[in-house]
Scaffold this active site. Structure first.
Site, PDB file in Angstrom:
ATOM      1  CG  ASP A 104       0.977  -4.103  32.820  1.00  0.00           C
ATOM      2  OD1 ASP A 104       0.769  -5.261  33.232  1.00  0.00           O
ATOM      3  OD2 ASP A 104       0.345  -3.594  31.878  1.00  0.00           O
ATOM      4  CD  GLU A 126       2.728  -6.402  27.127  1.00  0.00           C
ATOM      5  OE1 GLU A 126       2.390  -6.167  28.296  1.00  0.00           O
ATOM      6  OE2 GLU A 126       2.196  -7.311  26.448  1.00  0.00           O
ATOM      7  CD  GLU A 140      -2.870  -3.851  36.155  1.00  0.00           C
ATOM      8  OE1 GLU A 140      -3.644  -2.879  36.230  1.00  0.00           O
ATOM      9  OE2 GLU A 140      -3.072  -4.926  36.751  1.00  0.00           O
ATOM     10  CG  HIS A 221      -8.125 -10.334  35.025  1.00  0.00           C
ATOM     11  ND1 HIS A 221      -7.183  -9.454  35.527  1.00  0.00           N
ATOM     12  CD2 HIS A 221      -7.846 -10.474  33.732  1.00  0.00           C
ATOM     13  CE1 HIS A 221      -6.363  -9.096  34.551  1.00  0.00           C
ATOM     14  NE2 HIS A 221      -6.746  -9.693  33.444  1.00  0.00           N
ATOM     15  NE  ARG A 223      -5.295  -6.292  41.749  1.00  0.00           N
ATOM     16  CZ  ARG A 223      -5.169  -6.740  42.991  1.00  0.00           C
ATOM     17  NH1 ARG A 223      -5.670  -6.059  43.992  1.00  0.00           N
ATOM     18  NH2 ARG A 223      -4.523  -7.851  43.249  1.00  0.00           N
ATOM     19  CG  HIS A 253      -8.604 -14.160  37.079  1.00  0.00           C
ATOM     20  ND1 HIS A 253      -8.137 -14.051  38.358  1.00  0.00           N
ATOM     21  CD2 HIS A 253      -7.590 -13.739  36.277  1.00  0.00           C
ATOM     22  CE1 HIS A 253      -6.887 -13.575  38.338  1.00  0.00           C
ATOM     23  NE2 HIS A 253      -6.540 -13.378  37.070  1.00  0.00           N
TER      24      HIS A 253
HETATM   25  C1  UD1 Z   1      -2.676  -9.863  38.446  1.00  0.00           C
HETATM   26  C2  UD1 Z   1      -1.978  -8.568  38.025  1.00  0.00           C
HETATM   27  C3  UD1 Z   1      -2.603  -8.001  36.764  1.00  0.00           C
HETATM   28  C4  UD1 Z   1      -2.695  -9.054  35.677  1.00  0.00           C
HETATM   29  C5  UD1 Z   1      -3.402 -10.279  36.211  1.00  0.00           C
HETATM   30  C6  UD1 Z   1      -3.408 -11.362  35.166  1.00  0.00           C
HETATM   31  C7  UD1 Z   1      -1.074  -6.997  39.688  1.00  0.00           C
HETATM   32  C8  UD1 Z   1      -1.380  -5.926  40.657  1.00  0.00           C
HETATM   33  N1  UD1 Z   1      -2.129  -7.556  39.077  1.00  0.00           N
HETATM   34  O1  UD1 Z   1      -4.006  -9.532  38.856  1.00  0.00           O
HETATM   35  O2  UD1 Z   1      -1.825  -6.918  36.301  1.00  0.00           O
HETATM   36  O3  UD1 Z   1      -3.409  -8.518  34.586  1.00  0.00           O
HETATM   37  O4  UD1 Z   1      -2.706 -10.760  37.368  1.00  0.00           O
HETATM   38  O5  UD1 Z   1      -4.292 -12.391  35.494  1.00  0.00           O
HETATM   39  O6  UD1 Z   1       0.066  -7.357  39.501  1.00  0.00           O
HETATM   40  N2  UD1 Z   1      -5.481 -16.425  42.687  1.00  0.00           N
HETATM   41  C9  UD1 Z   1      -5.422 -17.770  42.953  1.00  0.00           C
HETATM   42  N3  UD1 Z   1      -4.662 -18.566  42.149  1.00  0.00           N
HETATM   43  C10 UD1 Z   1      -3.983 -18.098  41.081  1.00  0.00           C
HETATM   44  C11 UD1 Z   1      -4.067 -16.727  40.808  1.00  0.00           C
HETATM   45  C12 UD1 Z   1      -4.807 -15.888  41.620  1.00  0.00           C
HETATM   46  O7  UD1 Z   1      -6.037 -18.256  43.910  1.00  0.00           O
HETATM   47  O8  UD1 Z   1      -3.307 -18.872  40.397  1.00  0.00           O
HETATM   48  C13 UD1 Z   1      -6.276 -15.532  43.569  1.00  0.00           C
HETATM   49  C14 UD1 Z   1      -5.640 -15.345  44.959  1.00  0.00           C
HETATM   50  O9  UD1 Z   1      -6.648 -15.254  45.890  1.00  0.00           O
HETATM   51  C15 UD1 Z   1      -4.933 -14.006  44.793  1.00  0.00           C
HETATM   52  C16 UD1 Z   1      -5.921 -13.264  43.916  1.00  0.00           C
HETATM   53  O10 UD1 Z   1      -6.373 -14.241  42.987  1.00  0.00           O
HETATM   54  O11 UD1 Z   1      -4.701 -13.372  46.012  1.00  0.00           O
HETATM   55  C17 UD1 Z   1      -5.390 -12.042  43.215  1.00  0.00           C
HETATM   56  O12 UD1 Z   1      -4.156 -12.279  42.566  1.00  0.00           O
HETATM   57  P1  UD1 Z   1      -3.210 -11.015  42.174  1.00  0.00           P
HETATM   58  O13 UD1 Z   1      -2.019 -11.524  41.471  1.00  0.00           O
HETATM   59  O14 UD1 Z   1      -2.993 -10.153  43.347  1.00  0.00           O
HETATM   60  O15 UD1 Z   1      -4.090 -10.148  41.228  1.00  0.00           O
HETATM   61  P2  UD1 Z   1      -4.825 -10.446  39.893  1.00  0.00           P
HETATM   62  O16 UD1 Z   1      -6.155  -9.810  40.034  1.00  0.00           O
HETATM   63  O17 UD1 Z   1      -4.736 -11.874  39.545  1.00  0.00           O
HETATM   64  N1  UDP Z   2      -5.562 -17.397  29.293  1.00  0.00           N
HETATM   65  C1  UDP Z   2      -5.426 -18.756  29.557  1.00  0.00           C
HETATM   66  N2  UDP Z   2      -6.472 -19.411  30.149  1.00  0.00           N
HETATM   67  C2  UDP Z   2      -7.619 -18.796  30.491  1.00  0.00           C
HETATM   68  C3  UDP Z   2      -7.747 -17.408  30.243  1.00  0.00           C
HETATM   69  C4  UDP Z   2      -6.704 -16.743  29.653  1.00  0.00           C
HETATM   70  O1  UDP Z   2      -4.398 -19.350  29.243  1.00  0.00           O
HETATM   71  O2  UDP Z   2      -8.521 -19.460  31.023  1.00  0.00           O
HETATM   72  C5  UDP Z   2      -4.427 -16.684  28.692  1.00  0.00           C
HETATM   73  C6  UDP Z   2      -4.741 -15.858  27.469  1.00  0.00           C
HETATM   74  O3  UDP Z   2      -4.553 -16.627  26.313  1.00  0.00           O
HETATM   75  C7  UDP Z   2      -3.747 -14.708  27.562  1.00  0.00           C
HETATM   76  C8  UDP Z   2      -3.502 -14.567  29.038  1.00  0.00           C
HETATM   77  O4  UDP Z   2      -3.990 -15.760  29.664  1.00  0.00           O
HETATM   78  O5  UDP Z   2      -2.511 -15.030  26.954  1.00  0.00           O
HETATM   79  C9  UDP Z   2      -4.204 -13.364  29.573  1.00  0.00           C
HETATM   80  O6  UDP Z   2      -4.144 -13.383  30.963  1.00  0.00           O
HETATM   81  P1  UDP Z   2      -5.051 -12.460  31.867  1.00  0.00           P
HETATM   82  O7  UDP Z   2      -6.302 -12.114  31.133  1.00  0.00           O
HETATM   83  O8  UDP Z   2      -5.163 -13.146  33.175  1.00  0.00           O
HETATM   84  O9  UDP Z   2      -4.131 -11.176  32.094  1.00  0.00           O
HETATM   85  P2  UDP Z   2      -3.840  -9.856  31.239  1.00  0.00           P
HETATM   86  O10 UDP Z   2      -3.429 -10.243  29.877  1.00  0.00           O
HETATM   87  O11 UDP Z   2      -5.079  -9.020  31.280  1.00  0.00           O
HETATM   88  O12 UDP Z   2      -2.745  -9.199  32.032  1.00  0.00           O
END
Ligand code: UD1
Ligand code: UDP
Length: 384
Positions: A104, A126, A140, A221, A223, A253
């Site tokens: 999602d 999923e 999501e 993490h 939003r 995160h």
């Molecule tokens: C995203 C997904 C969410 C998912 C989550 C898993 C959307 C809208 N959100 O949220 O559904 O549950 O990922 O973790 O699709 N960043 C880094 N390095 C990384 C990752 C993130 O620097 O490797 C920082 C960046 O500043 C980036 C911000 O995190 O802009 C947000 O990343 P984004 O993918 O937009 O949203 P998440 O909150 O990570």
């Molecule tokens: N995870 C990981 N390292 C971490 C935290 C989480 O590998 O430091 C894994 C965790 O085992 C799970 C996935 O990341 O499989 C969950 O990701 P996240 O919580 O970012 O996203 P969500 O599942 O809420 O979309």
């Protein structure tokens, strides 16, 4: 006699971009790559960068296409626009027979839409998770409903998710209960750690520092928890970590909206380790050494029950009611007071703890990718 011409393999394009999508799709990439009926093409959006690359490396996946769309603190509209145009171009170039998306995220939603705009069938891994509230989880809940409206095959992890899709008038023969690929991933990583213990040995220093303490693993993490929710979560962790018998391990995160609050509120505390995101083997190790998991994550709600760990879910609603129904997960919201009360109960009331700490697998048996591959083969009429 001439030999029959070999049937050409079906070209499947898998699109993903965040850590959880990569974790939940690598088992399917492995299964498709091992099967001569398919040509598997991987496109990563890199909506996440470091957290995605951690998974690709462990799983040994080198993407065929990498859009590298991540920008610091990216907005949802800019992200979605870049994803849609970028993924569309890749689809024009690859010309897949089918596209697969998972879950999602913005990447999954844009991937499905780009496929639909090209009249390509898109299959949803999923499928059918629903909280019933478009603001929790946000965005999501709407992303997955949009994907559900376009998908060709819906791979629902459980009977509950299947029922949700049928309620939305998806044709029953398009929906298959397959389990969740996250359990395939967990089995794979557990076997890898057994084969090479060094893969998960970097926590040793922390384990020694916190020897004798009761470990609480934390992730956060969402939003919809930004702002007041994150402040409350930090307050709860401070209070719990004041207990001398407790240690909190919190891989933070990379989203700056999470890091700022947690760094300001929790750094320097004796019983709290704020650490960088762990790669998947180390995170599996963290769950295994933790007494309790405290999280707002989707994936952790599925993994903790599989490993028999109570999981307190910092959300108002969940699209994964199976863990709650089975008693290993509990919704606690984001009020500091409630979080502290619920953790204290688990720490101090043995019976309460034992009743939650039971390994069970409502989310799958580790064979989900194999099932999906066969369903895809049936669909394509391309069986060996
Ligand atoms: C995203 C997904 C969410 C998912 C989550 C898993 C959307 C809208 N959100 O949220 O559904 O549950 O990922 O973790 O699709 N960043 C880094 N390095 C990384 C990752 C993130 O620097 O490797 C920082 C960046 O500043 C980036 C911000 O995190 O802009 C947000 O990343 P984004 O993918 O937009 O949203 P998440 O909150 O990570
Ligand atoms: N995870 C990981 N390292 C971490 C935290 C989480 O590998 O430091 C894994 C965790 O085992 C799970 C996935 O990341 O499989 C969950 O990701 P996240 O919580 O970012 O996203 P969500 O599942 O809420 O979309």
């Amino acid at each position: 006699m001439t030999k029959p011409a070999p049937v050409s393999p079906a070209r499947i394009l898998l699109v993903f971009g965040t850590r959880p999508e990569a974790i939940k799709l690598f088992p399917l990439v492995h299964a498709l790559k091992a099967d001569p009926r398919f040509e598997c093409v991987v496109c990563v959006s890199a909506q996440h960068r470091q957290m995605l690359d951690q998974v690709l490396e462990i799983a040994g996946i080198v993407p065929d296409h990498d859009l590298d769309v991540m920008r610091p603190d990216q907005t949802l509209d800019a992200l979605t626009a870049n994803l849609l145009t970028g993924l569309g171009k890749v689809m024009n170039e690859v010309r897949p027979d089918r596209v697969i998306v998972q879950g999602d995220t913005a990447t999954a939603m844009a991937g499905a839409l780009a496929a639909y705009y090209r009249k390509l069938p898109v299959d949803h891994v999923e499928a059918g998770l629903r909280s019933g509230n478009i603001h929790h989880p946000w965005p999501e809940e709407v992303n997955r409903k949009i994907i559900g409206g376009m998908a060709s095959l819906h791979f629902a992890p459980t009977g509950t998710s299947e029922a949700a899709l049928l309620r939305e008038n998806i044709a029953p023969d398009r929906v298959h209960v397959t389990g969740n690929t996250v359990i395939d991933a967990l089995h794979w990583v557990t076997a890898e750690i057994e084969r090479q213990p060094a893969l998960a040995s970097d926590l040793a220093e922390l384990e020694a520092r916190f020897a004798g303490k009761r470990i609480i693993g934390v992730t956060s993490h969402r939003r919809e928890n930004f702002g007041e929710g994150m402040e409350q979560i930090a307050t709860a962790i401070r209070e719990i970590a004041a207990r001398p018998d407790v240690a909190v391990i919190f891989p933070v995160h990379l989203n700056p909206n999470v890091r700022k609050v947690m760094n300001e509120r929790l750094s320097g505390l004796d019983n709290v380790a704020l650490i960088e995101p762990l790669d998947y083997p180390h995170f599996a190790r963290l769950i295994s050494i933790a007494e309790i998991m405290l999280t707002d994550s989707g994936g952790v709600q599925e993994e903790a029950p599989a490993l028999g760990k109570p999981v307190l879910v910092m959300r108002e609603t969940t699209e994964r009611p199976e863990g709650v129904a089975a008693g290993t997960a509990k919704l606690v919201g984001t009020s500091a007071e409630t979080i502290v009360t619920e953790i204290s109960t688990l720490l101090d009331d043995r019976e309460a703890y034992e009743s939650m700490a039971r390994a069970h697998n409502p989310f799958g048996d580790g064979q989900t990718s194999r099932r999906i591959v066969e369903l895809l083969a049936n669909e394509i009429g391309n069986q060996a």
